[in-house]
Design an enzyme around this catalytic site. Sequence first.
Site, short mmCIF file in Angstrom:
data_model
loop_
_atom_site.label_atom_id
_atom_site.label_comp_id
_atom_site.label_asym_id
_atom_site.label_seq_id
_atom_site.Cartn_x
_atom_site.Cartn_y
_atom_site.Cartn_z
N PRO A 1 0.58 -1.28 -0.08
CA PRO A 1 -0.08 0.08 0.17
C PRO A 1 0.99 1.24 0.01
O PRO A 1 0.40 2.43 -0.26
CB PRO A 1 -0.75 -0.17 1.34
CG PRO A 1 -0.27 -1.24 2.27
CD PRO A 1 0.70 -1.96 1.20
N GLU B 1 1.46 -7.38 8.00
CA GLU B 1 1.79 -6.16 8.06
C GLU B 1 2.99 -5.92 7.24
O GLU B 1 3.22 -4.70 6.88
CB GLU B 1 2.13 -5.42 9.27
CG GLU B 1 1.02 -5.65 10.38
CD GLU B 1 -0.07 -4.59 9.83
OE1 GLU B 1 -1.52 -5.40 9.91
OE2 GLU B 1 -0.02 -3.60 9.63
N ARG C 1 -0.77 -8.57 -21.37
CA ARG C 1 -1.49 -8.03 -22.48
C ARG C 1 -0.89 -7.12 -23.42
O ARG C 1 -0.96 -6.79 -24.60
CB ARG C 1 -2.92 -7.39 -21.99
CG ARG C 1 -2.66 -5.97 -21.34
CD ARG C 1 -4.32 -5.71 -20.88
NE ARG C 1 -5.02 -5.01 -22.11
CZ ARG C 1 -4.88 -3.86 -22.78
NH1 ARG C 1 -3.93 -3.02 -22.50
NH2 ARG C 1 -5.55 -3.57 -23.73
N ASP D 1 -6.10 1.92 -25.83
CA ASP D 1 -6.00 2.07 -24.26
C ASP D 1 -6.24 3.19 -23.73
O ASP D 1 -5.61 4.22 -24.12
CB ASP D 1 -4.71 1.56 -24.06
CG ASP D 1 -4.61 -0.02 -24.17
OD1 ASP D 1 -5.84 -0.77 -24.26
OD2 ASP D 1 -3.55 -0.64 -23.86
N1 LIG Z 1 -0.46 -3.34 -4.09
C1 LIG Z 1 -1.22 -2.99 -2.98
C2 LIG Z 1 -2.09 -2.88 -2.02
C3 LIG Z 1 -2.29 -3.48 -0.74
C4 LIG Z 1 -1.38 -4.52 0.11
C5 LIG Z 1 -0.39 -5.04 -0.60
C6 LIG Z 1 0.39 -5.89 -0.02
C7 LIG Z 1 0.34 -6.31 1.28
C8 LIG Z 1 0.79 -7.39 2.30
C9 LIG Z 1 0.18 -7.13 3.52
N2 LIG Z 1 -0.75 -5.98 3.41
C10 LIG Z 1 -1.89 -5.75 4.28
C11 LIG Z 1 -1.44 -4.44 4.88
C12 LIG Z 1 -2.50 -3.44 5.40
C13 LIG Z 1 -2.30 -2.55 5.87
C14 LIG Z 1 -0.81 -2.17 6.00
C15 LIG Z 1 0.21 -2.81 5.37
N3 LIG Z 1 -0.17 -4.26 4.89
C16 LIG Z 1 -0.81 -5.62 1.97
C17 LIG Z 1 -1.54 -4.71 1.55
N4 LIG Z 1 -3.20 -2.97 0.00
N5 LIG Z 1 -3.73 -2.06 -0.90
C18 LIG Z 1 -2.96 -1.82 -2.12
N6 LIG Z 1 -3.12 -1.09 -3.37
#
Ligand SMILES: N#Cc1c(-c2ccc3ccn(Cc4ccccn4)c3c2)n[nH]c1N
Length: 250
Positions: free
Chosen positions: A92, A119, A161, A176
């Site tokens: 994130p 996390e 793609r 696109d």
């Molecule tokens: N790409 C992307 C993502 C993710 C994502 C990706 C990988 C992980 C591995 C664990 N968590 C949970 C988490 C929640 C809170 C803080 C840290 N981690 C993920 C969340 N969330 N939203 C996106 N656009």
Amino acid sequence: MRLDVVTIFPEYLEPLNVSLVGKARARGQLDVHVHDLREWTYDRHNTVDDTPYGGGPGMVMKTDPWGDALDTVLADGYEKGSQAPAIVVPTPSGRPFTQELAVELSGRPWLIFTPARYEGIDRRVVDEYAARIPVYEVSIGDYVLAGGEAAVLVVTEAVARLLPGVLGNAESHRDDSFAPGPMANLLEGPVYTKPPAWRGREIPEVLLSGHHGKIARWRRDEALRRTTANRPDLIERCAPGSFDKKDREM
Ligand SMILES: N#Cc1c(-c2ccc3ccn(Cc4ccccn4)c3c2)n[nH]c1N
């Protein structure tokens, strides 16, 4: 292109066996390897996580399983002739995954995805590999998921793609959303197919005119209309003077 995915949920990547990516694999355009991170754990509970230093909620994914897994994946790829790997870390806190980044990644011969859970992964794992190969930390959007596997599916499809011969119609990229060219930064407009009338709703007449210039203009106008309504931020990205005043008052 070779793709490796290391995950504690290998079954989450089953969609990589179907549709566009599945067909590309069957044609040999993509060589996909999904690995279960727990294969690199040696305790009776196959432990992949532990409590965070400094306290705080949740758990953190441990260094050793990831380090052993990535070392194995890299050794296997090199042994089989793959070169120039890059690691893609869904997170994130990553840089936004965009069409531009999809194009960049599609030009690489080997991507190794590390979707985490909990996390996230102990930072030292990213630091260890970033010292010797490119690491892309990417986010697929401004919302929070429970892990990175869904992001791997999104990135893989967007990249696959773009590979030569994967999309049946080589022209498909041209229109696109976000692709370079006259439609750059514009969302696609509406699409229609037979029947010409459906529940009293008819096709825009211009699409039945056979006048390619008028059709192209109508499509661009509709793309501008939809972009102005749904993504005004993209309009600002368009080159100054891209649209005359009439365009923008639609
Ligand atoms: N790409 C992307 C993502 C993710 C994502 C990706 C990988 C992980 C591995 C664990 N968590 C949970 C988490 C929640 C809170 C803080 C840290 N981690 C993920 C969340 N969330 N939203 C996106 N656009």
